[in-house]
Structures are given as C-alpha cells and as structure tokens.
Design an enzyme around this catalytic site. Structure first.
Site, mmCIF file in Angstrom:
data_model
loop_
_atom_site.group_PDB
_atom_site.id
_atom_site.type_symbol
_atom_site.label_atom_id
_atom_site.label_comp_id
_atom_site.label_asym_id
_atom_site.label_seq_id
_atom_site.Cartn_x
_atom_site.Cartn_y
_atom_site.Cartn_z
ATOM 1 N N SER A 229 -12.442 -49.431 2.717
ATOM 2 C CA SER A 229 -11.380 -48.699 2.052
ATOM 3 C C SER A 229 -11.681 -47.206 2.102
ATOM 4 O O SER A 229 -11.730 -46.630 3.172
ATOM 5 C CB SER A 229 -11.198 -49.207 0.623
ATOM 6 O OG SER A 229 -9.884 -48.976 0.156
ATOM 7 N N LYS B 285 -4.977 -56.606 0.176
ATOM 8 C CA LYS B 285 -5.590 -55.675 -0.781
ATOM 9 C C LYS B 285 -5.699 -56.378 -2.120
ATOM 10 O O LYS B 285 -4.810 -56.283 -2.982
ATOM 11 C CB LYS B 285 -4.751 -54.399 -0.909
ATOM 12 C CG LYS B 285 -5.531 -53.244 -1.537
ATOM 13 C CD LYS B 285 -6.705 -52.846 -0.655
ATOM 14 C CE LYS B 285 -7.529 -51.713 -1.243
ATOM 15 N NZ LYS B 285 -8.682 -51.362 -0.428
#
Length: 588
Positions: free
Chosen positions: A387, A195
């Site tokens: 996401s 991430k």
C-alpha cells in the site's frame, strides 16, 4: 499546632530525600552510559571459537542505540538486541574471521517476518561457503525456527523436545460484534475489491475476495518455505507437504525418523559435540562469542563516492513521526538532502512498511521521483512494502524484493467511526453545533452518521487518491493505468508474484539492491552511508520515554496479544485517507 508542623516538616523532608535519590539515580545512569561510551572496548574473540547466534529478541530493520543495555529499565529492558542489518553484517564478518571456526545456532523462537528470516538464512548459507560449520540446536523448534535451522550442516533436538511442522496459517481478528455491543458503527469508504483493511470492523469473517488473496499469497510463501527446507535437508517437496498435511512430526523421535534432525542430544552432549569439532579438551569450555557482542573487522572503502542507504520502516504517518515510523516531513527532508549532496552518487531505499497516510506517502514519493531525475535510486523491500509502502517505492529506478515479501495492496480507504449508539444511548452524551455552511461540520460530530451526500464527497476523494496512486505506479513501472488497476484493487502479492506481474524487477536482498545502485551509478569503489542518522545515547536517554514505558507495560501484561491492541489503536488513531496494508500478517 506543634504536631501539624512536625508532620509538615516530615513530609517536606521525605519529598526532599526522594528528589535527591531520584537525581542520584539519574546521574548514576548517565555516568554509567558515559563509561560504556567512553570505554568503546570491543570484547575479545577467543581463537578457534564459535559464534553463538540466538535470535530470541524482536528483530527490527536496523539496530538502534540503547543507553540502557544491561539495565532493567521499563521501556528499554535488560536484553540486548540487534537489527537485521547487524545480524547479517556480523555473520558476513565471521565468514572471513580466522578466529571464528563455525556457528552455533540456537533458534528456539524467531520474532521476525518471513522475508527478514530468509535474509538471515541466506547469510548463513553464504557463511558456509567458507568451509566453516553451522550447527543448530534447540530444546524445541517453532516452524520459523526450523526454517532457519534447516540451513545448518547438522540439526539437533532435545530428546524431550518438539518440532512444529504443519503448514502456514494466517488469522484475522474481527471486532464487528464487539463494536456493535458498544454502540459503535464503522462507516467505510474505499477503492479496491481486495482492500480488506476495513473488514475486521464491518464483517465477522473474510470476504470471498480476501480469502482468495490470503490463500494465494500463503501458498506462494509456503512454496518458497518448502523449497528452501527441501534444499537444506534433501527431502523432496512432495514428502514435506505430505508430512505437514498429516502432522507426522510431533516429537524428537518423529523428527529423527523422518530426517528432520540429525540426532537427539541434551545440552551437555551438544557441547561435547562442539568440543570435538573445535578440538577442545573435555575439561575446558567451548570458546565462543555471542553475535550480540561480536563486531568483526570493518573493511569499508573510504573513497569520496557514497551510496546512501535510507531505512524506512514502520507505519507511514503525517508530520515528523518518530524512530519507529516513517514521518512524511522527516523522510522527505532526508531524501531532499541526499538529492543535493554531490558526494552521494546513488540511493537505496530500504522499505519495510504496511503503509499508512496517503498524503505522507505522496510527499515521500515525490522526493523519490526527484532523486531519480539526478541519480539512481533503488528500492529494497523487507517483510512488507505494501500500500503506502509500495506507493513510496513505485517511482524508483529498480525494485528488489524477497520471494516472501508482502507487497502491492494498491488501494485506498477511509474509516470513520459513528459513535451515536455509544455516546447517545449508552453514555447519555450528545453533541450540538452551529455552522455557517452545509458541510462546515463534516466528520466533526462523533454522534452523527454520515449523510449520503457526505459519503459521496469522501468517496470521490478516495477515488481521486486511488487514481493518483495507480497513475504513479503506471509511470514508475512503465505500465498502463488499466494494467495497474487489474493487479491493484488492494490485492496483496508476495515478492514472487510481484515479479511475475511486473510490480518488482527482481528477487534479492539489500546487498543486491546496493550492488545494482552502484552499477547504475558506475561506481567501483564506494562506501555506504546510512540514514536517518541514529540518535546518540544521550538523545535517547534525555528524550521522552512515555511511549516506550507504555509499550513495555502493555507487552508485560498482554504478551503476544499486545499486537492486536496496537493494530486496533493504529487504525482508530489514523487520520485522513489511508493507503495501508489490510492487516499485520503473522505467519505461524
């Protein structure tokens, strides 16, 4: 005193004249808009014509109503534009239109992502099945433009033009040192090894994990890119790799020698070539119509059964949002209406989003799950569905993506700026507060860093949301949470890779998703309805234009660099915990 009144009177008169002129201009614009709407006249298509396709404008998922078409008004511009839906639809209409004999493709610059580009390329491939020709010509070809042109029967290049073919690249701007000079520290809480949305604010280069994922998805996209060019030009993939690695195509002569193009032509010679194909006399013009003006015929089924196509593109934000993003409240309301509408037998959710608010994503995902309980819901992914974009997709019956789609990025982060250095040391601004509880001022003082206890609280929330995210993906994809975590951790995948690891069900465009949804609903005759409803021109005309004027001014001054400013603004303005793509990826 007499002079004073004279100047006052002159000032009042001047202001009155300006006001009158302003309202006269507004009334004129409204009348012009009404005239355009009222005429509704379709531009005539000449017989034996070519459809001129030039994509030198920003390509959004869906064409938006613009009352200012043809008028040079800040925020709207004087250039018409088409959304991906109409580009594909009009090429499809031209395939069966006896007046259209071929397509003249002029893709000097193509401003869209690789997945959208593939959908346009597929539409051109389908067009050729009619036996009609596709001819591409440009003064120069960027790599994206050539990828699109490679589907053509013949490709021509200006004798002094160039052709870019040297492999794909993706770069990220890092601002850690710039923030440090300003006295700004970015405090990060996240879940996910990959991430990397926070990396530009805390590092000066990619982490090893991020470099690994970028390399992997670029190679995956490059493989699809080379495979399609190879098929179109009958040049082996190995040869294409060798040519790109050694930068052997630099000018028109190189392009002809290596069979990337079929010839070098000036514009007048290209027009002569088109006249020969159309059997038009030399002295006459080439009969043509632009894809911007071409409408084609509509053959939609008019039965009562409907398949709803819901366009969800842009950042996912809390509240209502706007036409250019996905507001959690607005989209959940649209989906709720479709769930209870008995005329709608199936729903296709078209997602093109890098994500955003975790809360808004969850609100929308809930409605997707509720629809699934009563009627089929199928997701079609565009350039991005990552996401939060994947979050709202995961619970659908089926998910389709292009091979070039960027998806996954199952991870969560929070980014909290500490402005102590900037405010205290550079500007001399300090904050003080009174509170009734130990954590009453959590994140409310911009000039104080988070304590370890505060970081632990926020990290616990990030972990909880990640658990919810992976749990919903596991439920939607019939996987274990541990299996989702193994392909999650914020890692970005291409559509090809996502098909292999189980995040999507198939490779295909929105048409395939529509057919799948109709089949699941056991529909043979149906018509498509599109949501959210497009604003009518009067709403656009009378609505606020502050954001559009600001965007126009920013773009006018910064050009292509505008995107970096907007990305920084998006991150710094985002509130709450985010499920967002690491960054906007521009493939060159």
């Amino acid at each position: 005193m007499r002079s004073f009144f004279k100047y006052v009177l002159a000032t009042v008169t001047g202001i009155s004249i300006v006001v009158v002129l302003f309202f006269a201009v507004i009334i004129g614009l409204i009348m012009s808009t009404v005239s355009q709407m009222g005429s509704g006249k379709e531009i005539d298509v000449p017989s034996d014509a070519v459809l001129y396709v030039s994509l030198n404008h920003a390509i959004t998922e869906r064409t938006s109503e613009n009352p200012w078409d043809g008028l040079n008004v800040p925020g709207y511009g004087d250039v018409k534009s088409l959304g991906l839906n109409d580009i594909i639809g009009r090429i499809a209409a031209a395939k069966d239109d006896s007046r259209i004999k071929g397509i003249y493709l002029n893709p000097t610059y193509v401003n869209t992502g690789m997945a959208s580009l593939k959908e346009i390329r597929d539409a051109l491939t389908d067009f050729k099945k009619s036996g009609k020709f596709v001819v591409a010509y440009s003064d120069s070809y960027t790599q994206k433009a050539y990828y699109l042109a490679s589907v053509a029967d013949k490709i021509y290049l200006n004798p002094e033009g160039g052709l870019e073919f040297n492999g794909l690249s993706s770069s990220i701007a890092f601002v850690k040192d710039a923030l440090q000079k300003l006295g700004v520290e970015m405090q990060v809480v996240k879940v996910g090894t990959y991430k990397s949305a926070v990396e530009p604010f805390i590092l000066n280069e990619m982490s090893a994990a991020n470099r690994l994922q970028v390399t992997a998805y670029l190679e995956s996209m490059y493989g699809s890119f080379l495979s399609n060019v190879s098929e179109g030009r009958k040049i082996s993939v190995d040869s294409l790799r060798y040519i790109a690695d050694n930068y052997l195509v630099r000018n028109a002569d190189d392009a002809v020698r290596l069979k990337f193009v079929d010839g070098k032509l000036y514009k007048d010679e290209l027009l002569t070539e088109l006249k020969k194909r159309l059997k038009v006399e030399k002295k006459k013009d080439v009969p043509s119509i632009s894809i911007l003006d071409y409408v084609g015929s509509s053959n939609k089924e008019q039965s009562g059964d409907r398949v709803a196509v819901v366009y969800a593109y842009g950042d996912i934000v809390d509240g209502e949002g706007s036409d250019n993003n996905i507001g959690g409240d607005r989209f959940s309301r649209e989906l709720r209406k479709l769930r209870t509408d008995d005329r709608v037998k199936a729903v296709v959710l078209r997602v093109n989003s890098p994500g955003g608010s975790a809360l808004a994503s969850d609100i929308i995902a809930r409605e997707v799950e509720l629809i699934k309980a009563v009627k089929p819901v199928v997701v079609s992914m565009g350039d991005y569905a990552a996401s939060g974009g994947y979050y709202i997709s995961a619970l659908a019956d089926s998910i389709f993506a292009e091979r070039e789609t960027l998806t996954g990025s199952i991870g969560v982060f929070g980014l909290i700026p500490n402005l102590q250095g900037l405010l205290n040391n550079k500007l001399g601004v300090r904050f003080d507060e009174v509170k009734t509880g130990k954590y009453a001022g959590l994140m409310s003082s911009p000039d104080k860093p988070l304590s370890e206890e505060e970081k632990a609280i926020i990290q616990a929330e990030v972990n909880r949301i990640y658990g919810t995210f992976t749990g919903k993906v596991a439920k939607g994809r019939s996987m274990t949470v541990s299996a989702v975590d193994s392909i999650g951790q914020g890692r970005v995948w291409t559509g090809s890779q996502a098909l292999q690891n189980g995040l999507v069900d198939g490779v295909g465009d929105i048409q395939r998703a529509v057919k799948s949804a109709a089949a699941k609903a056991k529909l043979k005759n149906y018509r498509l309805v599109y949501y959210p409803n497009v604003k009518d021109p009067f709403s656009s005309l009378l609505g606020t234009s502050k954001e559009k004027i600001r965007a126009w001014m920013l773009g006018d001054e910064l050009g292509e660099y505008r995107q970096y400013i907007e990305q920084l603004q998006t991150i710094t303005r985002s509130s709450g915990i985010q499920a967002r793509m690491p960054y906007t990826i521009e493939i060159r």
